[in-house]
Design a protein around this motif. Sequence first.
Motif, PDB file in Angstrom:
ATOM      1  N   UNK A  75     -13.409  19.883  25.221  1.00 54.78           N
ATOM      2  CA  UNK A  75     -14.315  20.815  25.762  1.00 54.78           C
ATOM      3  C   UNK A  75     -15.607  20.815  25.214  1.00 54.78           C
ATOM      4  N   UNK A  76     -16.780  21.056  25.646  1.00 60.72           N
ATOM      5  CA  UNK A  76     -18.286  21.090  25.166  1.00 60.72           C
ATOM      6  C   UNK A  76     -18.695  22.139  25.493  1.00 60.72           C
ATOM      7  N   UNK A  77     -19.400  23.078  24.503  1.00 68.14           N
ATOM      8  CA  UNK A  77     -19.966  24.305  24.654  1.00 68.14           C
ATOM      9  C   UNK A  77     -19.120  25.450  24.685  1.00 68.14           C
ATOM     10  N   UNK A  78     -19.826  26.652  24.563  1.00 68.33           N
ATOM     11  CA  UNK A  78     -18.917  27.753  24.416  1.00 68.33           C
ATOM     12  C   UNK A  78     -18.271  28.170  25.754  1.00 68.33           C
ATOM     13  N   UNK A  79     -18.907  27.557  26.989  1.00 66.16           N
ATOM     14  CA  UNK A  79     -18.254  28.013  28.076  1.00 66.16           C
ATOM     15  C   UNK A  79     -16.938  26.975  28.259  1.00 66.16           C
ATOM     16  N   UNK A  80     -17.110  25.655  27.895  1.00 70.89           N
ATOM     17  CA  UNK A  80     -15.826  24.894  28.007  1.00 70.89           C
ATOM     18  C   UNK A  80     -14.655  25.324  26.985  1.00 70.89           C
ATOM     19  N   UNK A  81     -15.045  25.803  25.999  1.00 77.20           N
ATOM     20  CA  UNK A  81     -14.395  26.005  24.771  1.00 77.20           C
ATOM     21  C   UNK A  81     -13.411  27.531  25.244  1.00 77.20           C
ATOM     22  N   UNK A  82     -14.248  28.499  26.076  1.00 73.20           N
ATOM     23  CA  UNK A  82     -13.462  29.640  26.583  1.00 73.20           C
ATOM     24  C   UNK A  82     -12.658  29.120  27.648  1.00 73.20           C
ATOM     25  N   UNK A  83     -13.103  28.185  28.226  1.00 67.33           N
ATOM     26  CA  UNK A  83     -12.187  27.899  29.372  1.00 67.33           C
ATOM     27  C   UNK A  83     -10.787  27.245  28.799  1.00 67.33           C
ATOM     28  N   UNK A  84     -10.823  26.547  27.795  1.00 65.61           N
ATOM     29  CA  UNK A  84      -9.596  26.307  27.348  1.00 65.61           C
ATOM     30  C   UNK A  84      -8.653  27.525  26.814  1.00 65.61           C
ATOM     31  N   UNK A  85      -9.117  28.307  26.254  1.00 65.70           N
ATOM     32  CA  UNK A  85      -8.354  29.508  25.946  1.00 65.70           C
ATOM     33  C   UNK A  85      -8.053  30.291  27.095  1.00 65.70           C
ATOM     34  N   UNK A  87      -7.214  28.818  29.945  1.00 64.30           N
ATOM     35  CA  UNK A  87      -6.158  28.240  30.556  1.00 64.30           C
ATOM     36  C   UNK A  87      -4.760  28.455  29.801  1.00 64.30           C
ATOM     37  N   UNK A  88      -4.825  28.695  28.668  1.00 62.37           N
ATOM     38  CA  UNK A  88      -3.591  28.880  27.982  1.00 62.37           C
ATOM     39  C   UNK A  88      -2.915  30.578  28.048  1.00 62.37           C
ATOM     40  N   UNK A  89      -3.623  31.201  28.888  1.00 65.79           N
ATOM     41  CA  UNK A  89      -2.942  32.542  28.996  1.00 65.79           C
ATOM     42  C   UNK A  89      -1.557  32.718  29.285  1.00 65.79           C
ATOM     43  N   UNK A  90      -1.231  31.885  30.231  1.00 63.90           N
ATOM     44  CA  UNK A  90       0.269  31.906  30.835  1.00 63.90           C
ATOM     45  C   UNK A  90       1.093  31.172  29.761  1.00 63.90           C
ATOM     46  N   UNK A  91       0.634  30.576  28.805  1.00 62.30           N
ATOM     47  CA  UNK A  91       1.540  29.933  27.580  1.00 62.30           C
ATOM     48  C   UNK A  91       1.460  30.686  26.233  1.00 62.30           C
ATOM     49  N   UNK A  92       0.655  31.950  26.169  1.00 60.60           N
ATOM     50  CA  UNK A  92       0.507  32.509  24.915  1.00 60.60           C
ATOM     51  C   UNK A  92       2.131  33.173  24.635  1.00 60.60           C
ATOM     52  N   UNK A  93       2.263  32.792  23.237  1.00 60.78           N
ATOM     53  CA  UNK A  93       3.590  33.112  22.783  1.00 60.78           C
ATOM     54  C   UNK A  93       3.708  34.731  22.694  1.00 60.78           C
ATOM     55  N   UNK A  94       2.410  35.339  22.554  1.00 57.47           N
ATOM     56  CA  UNK A  94       2.299  36.942  22.344  1.00 57.47           C
ATOM     57  C   UNK A  94       2.927  37.593  23.287  1.00 57.47           C
TER      58      UNK A  94
END
Length: 184
Positions: A75-85, A87-94
């Motif tokens: 991912x490039x840039x802050x928008x892309x980086x936030x997109x990665x995080x 997308x992981x919401x459903x896989x968050x062990x928390x």
Amino acid sequence: MLGRTMAALAALTLAGCNAHASSSAADPENRALLDRVAISDLLSRYYSNFGAESSLGFNDFYTDDAVFDVNGHVAKGKVGIQGIYASLKGENPAARGTFHMLMTNPVIDVNGDTATARLLWTGILNTRIDAPPQFVEQGREYDKLVKKDGKWLIAKRVVIADSGLPASFKDTYTPRKDYDITKD
């Protein structure tokens, strides 16, 4: 090394007591030491964000044009980086208990207003107070950092899982045993 670090920190503390000393005029060795401490603090704060209810603060750690490579997904840039995080919401062990990320074996090299860092990370899940912790993921991180307006930020971050790979990265993951961030 720890003794040398403590001696340098003590010297800086004593220098702060001297009315003629200027913190902005720290010699290069002490400046590099202070920068390593600031980078270590940046990384610790970043990792303390994992397992939190919201990951909205992750962007604050990156430059506007940062590159984030997570197991081959780039991912490039802050928008892309936030997109990665996001997308992981459903896989968050928390979601399954209390989750903590440990950052270990950091190696930080400072060269003026640029630096590199590499470290190991380990995700630990606690599902019950009467149960032992579970190690759920581990891997390596390689960072390029820059100092902008006196603040250290991540310009490039490469994360490589060694275990516990989230399902969303199976298509982009390729084993990378060693990575040299200085060659980017």
